[in-house]
Scaffold this motif. Sequence first.
Motif, PDB file in Angstrom:
ATOM      1  N   ASP A  42       6.969  -1.001   2.105  1.00 29.92           N
ATOM      2  CA  ASP A  42       7.550  -1.242   0.783  1.00 29.92           C
ATOM      3  C   ASP A  42       7.457  -2.698   0.358  1.00 29.92           C
ATOM      4  OD1 ASP A  42       8.234   1.422   0.495  1.00 29.92           O
ATOM      5  OD2 ASP A  42      10.219   1.172   1.383  1.00 29.92           O
ATOM      6  N   LYS A  44       6.149  -5.794  -1.301  1.00 23.52           N
ATOM      7  CA  LYS A  44       5.231  -5.984  -2.430  1.00 23.52           C
ATOM      8  C   LYS A  44       5.046  -7.460  -2.785  1.00 23.52           C
ATOM      9  CE  LYS A  44       4.635  -1.538  -3.329  1.00 23.52           C
ATOM     10  NZ  LYS A  44       5.417  -0.984  -2.213  1.00 23.52           N
ATOM     11  N   SER A  45       5.746  -8.343  -2.097  1.00 21.41           N
ATOM     12  CA  SER A  45       5.673  -9.771  -2.388  1.00 21.41           C
ATOM     13  C   SER A  45       4.416 -10.387  -1.784  1.00 21.41           C
ATOM     14  CB  SER A  45       6.913 -10.487  -1.825  1.00 21.41           C
ATOM     15  OG  SER A  45       6.727 -11.885  -1.804  1.00 21.41           O
ATOM     16  N   GLN A 112      -0.961  -2.517  -0.702  1.00 25.89           N
ATOM     17  CA  GLN A 112      -0.563  -3.858  -0.281  1.00 25.89           C
ATOM     18  C   GLN A 112      -1.769  -4.786  -0.173  1.00 25.89           C
ATOM     19  OE1 GLN A 112       1.592  -2.453   3.227  1.00 25.89           O
ATOM     20  NE2 GLN A 112       3.441  -3.460   2.462  1.00 25.89           N
ATOM     21  N   ILE A 115      -2.579  -5.820  -3.659  1.00 23.83           N
ATOM     22  CA  ILE A 115      -1.585  -6.797  -4.135  1.00 23.83           C
ATOM     23  C   ILE A 115      -1.879  -8.176  -3.540  1.00 23.83           C
ATOM     24  CG2 ILE A 115       0.842  -7.486  -3.925  1.00 23.83           C
ATOM     25  CD1 ILE A 115       1.539  -4.483  -4.113  1.00 23.83           C
TER      26      ILE A 115
END
Length: 254
Positions: A42, A44-45, A112, A115
Amino acid sequence: MMRRNWRGAGRSVVCLALLWLGACADLPGRPDEADRPIRPNDVKSVDVLYGQNCAGCHGAEGRLGAARPLADPLYWAIVNDAEVQGVVARGVAGTAMPAFALSEGGTLSDAQIAILSDGLRTRWSGPDSAAPGLPTWAIQPGQNGKRGRVDQGAQVFASRCAVCHGGKGEGGIAPGSLVDASYLSLVSDQALRSAVLFGRTDLGMPDFRGGSGEKPLSPDEIADLVAWMASHRVAYPGRPYNESDAAGVGEDGP
């Protein structure tokens, strides 16, 4: 009458159970939702993903690490999204770059990885992104249909690299040997190409465009220079060998 009483008692028990469960959320020591650990999938940074997976090799600020600096606009101008995400997902076989994709036994989802790639491109790309005529990142055949010509690469090295790396690549102003068998066993031809393309500007080594007053290396010169370095690989790094053992090392490596 008894049946109705049982029904009423059952409702009361259910209500009490629900109240008890609700009260558990406020028990002393129970973390608030915002304070609970985030599941790895989870995250996402970009900062967290980079810090946990990349900074150890590429440097906390994308530079001055053991591996290639990523805080380099030229890198992001040349390497496209598919290439970046492919390297992160699958790693580079035979090198210290591991595979991070879940499908490859790693810890990052495809989302990920995207991202991370998008976030770093946004952070570290620059004016070089619009420069015309940049070479490709992936290895391309030289003009003779191979990856490069060793003899021509030796000439490119002598004119552009020897002043820092020594006349034979054994080390000079720039420490470390480029032709050391142990070093060459740890890096791929693609890594050698990346070193020529991007240099190590964080350590003072120029990229393929050279220093002040120099012409950029052409695509063939880049391919030839990589071929010359790769030609110094040996089959058994660290072991003694004679000329016949090295005879199989040609233009395309061992």
